[in-house]
Write a protein that holds these residues in place. Sequence first.
Motif, short mmCIF file in Angstrom:
data_model
loop_
_atom_site.label_atom_id
_atom_site.label_comp_id
_atom_site.label_asym_id
_atom_site.label_seq_id
_atom_site.Cartn_x
_atom_site.Cartn_y
_atom_site.Cartn_z
N LEU A 135 77.63 62.69 44.37
CA LEU A 135 76.56 61.89 44.95
C LEU A 135 76.26 60.68 44.07
CD1 LEU A 135 74.40 61.40 47.09
CD2 LEU A 135 72.89 62.91 45.77
N ALA A 136 76.21 60.85 42.76
CA ALA A 136 75.96 59.73 41.85
C ALA A 136 77.05 58.68 41.97
CB ALA A 136 75.86 60.23 40.40
N LYS A 137 78.29 59.11 42.05
CA LYS A 137 79.40 58.17 42.23
C LYS A 137 79.28 57.45 43.56
CE LYS A 137 83.53 59.70 41.30
NZ LYS A 137 84.68 60.62 41.23
N ALA A 138 78.91 58.16 44.60
CA ALA A 138 78.76 57.56 45.92
C ALA A 138 77.66 56.50 45.92
CB ALA A 138 78.46 58.63 46.97
N ILE A 139 76.56 56.79 45.26
CA ILE A 139 75.44 55.84 45.23
C ILE A 139 75.80 54.58 44.45
CG2 ILE A 139 73.10 55.46 44.31
CD1 ILE A 139 72.56 58.44 45.12
N THR A 140 76.45 54.73 43.30
CA THR A 140 76.82 53.55 42.53
C THR A 140 77.87 52.72 43.27
OG1 THR A 140 78.44 54.79 41.22
CG2 THR A 140 76.23 54.54 40.29
N ARG B 138 84.69 65.30 48.49
CA ARG B 138 84.67 66.77 48.51
C ARG B 138 85.98 67.33 49.03
NH1 ARG B 138 82.11 67.89 44.67
NH2 ARG B 138 82.16 70.04 45.32
N VAL B 139 86.59 66.65 49.99
CA VAL B 139 87.91 67.09 50.48
C VAL B 139 88.94 66.95 49.38
CG1 VAL B 139 89.79 66.53 52.07
CG2 VAL B 139 87.45 66.67 52.92
N TRP B 140 88.94 65.82 48.68
CA TRP B 140 89.92 65.60 47.62
C TRP B 140 89.75 66.55 46.43
CZ3 TRP B 140 94.53 63.62 47.08
CH2 TRP B 140 95.00 62.76 48.05
N THR B 141 88.55 67.08 46.21
CA THR B 141 88.40 68.03 45.11
C THR B 141 89.16 69.33 45.41
OG1 THR B 141 86.34 68.99 45.97
CG2 THR B 141 86.14 67.19 44.39
N ARG B 142 89.46 69.57 46.67
CA ARG B 142 90.19 70.79 47.07
C ARG B 142 91.70 70.59 47.11
NH1 ARG B 142 86.19 73.24 51.70
NH2 ARG B 142 84.33 73.09 50.40
N VAL B 143 92.15 69.36 46.94
CA VAL B 143 93.58 69.06 46.98
C VAL B 143 94.11 69.10 45.55
CG1 VAL B 143 95.29 67.30 47.55
CG2 VAL B 143 93.30 67.65 49.04
N SER B 144 95.10 69.92 45.32
CA SER B 144 95.64 70.04 43.96
C SER B 144 96.80 69.08 43.71
CB SER B 144 96.10 71.47 43.71
OG SER B 144 97.12 71.84 44.63
N TRP B 145 97.31 68.45 44.73
CA TRP B 145 98.43 67.53 44.58
C TRP B 145 98.10 66.41 43.59
CZ3 TRP B 145 98.58 62.28 45.81
CH2 TRP B 145 99.84 61.69 45.73
N GLY C 254 78.73 54.58 54.74
CA GLY C 254 79.69 54.70 53.64
C GLY C 254 79.39 55.85 52.70
N VAL C 255 78.12 56.08 52.38
CA VAL C 255 77.74 57.18 51.49
C VAL C 255 78.17 58.51 52.09
CG1 VAL C 255 75.79 58.49 50.56
CG2 VAL C 255 75.86 56.02 50.30
N VAL C 256 77.90 58.68 53.36
CA VAL C 256 78.25 59.94 54.02
C VAL C 256 79.76 60.16 54.00
CG1 VAL C 256 78.25 61.16 56.23
CG2 VAL C 256 76.21 59.94 55.48
N PHE C 257 80.52 59.15 54.39
CA PHE C 257 81.96 59.32 54.46
C PHE C 257 82.60 59.40 53.08
CE2 PHE C 257 81.16 57.90 58.80
CZ PHE C 257 81.80 58.93 59.47
N TYR C 258 82.03 58.72 52.10
CA TYR C 258 82.54 58.84 50.73
C TYR C 258 82.34 60.25 50.20
CZ TYR C 258 83.32 57.98 45.78
OH TYR C 258 83.79 58.03 44.49
#
Length: 69
Positions: free
Chosen positions: A8-13, A56-63, A47-51
Amino acid sequence: METPRRTLAKAITWQTLGLFTMTVIGFIFTGSVSAGGSLAIASALTGVVFYMIHERVWTRVSWGRLDRS
């Protein structure tokens, strides 16, 4: 792994930077700070919502991650 709070902090900045950028671009195209600002606010809110979802999706991707243990 990131916490939702960090995401969330990253999204806001990120959106703060985007808000400024979109206001300037909107002003250049419309000649109105008000119209540019309205466009920027609408963009920032969505943008905040989609970011957040994207992060969160990318945190689940190990690639592409390196195992540092």
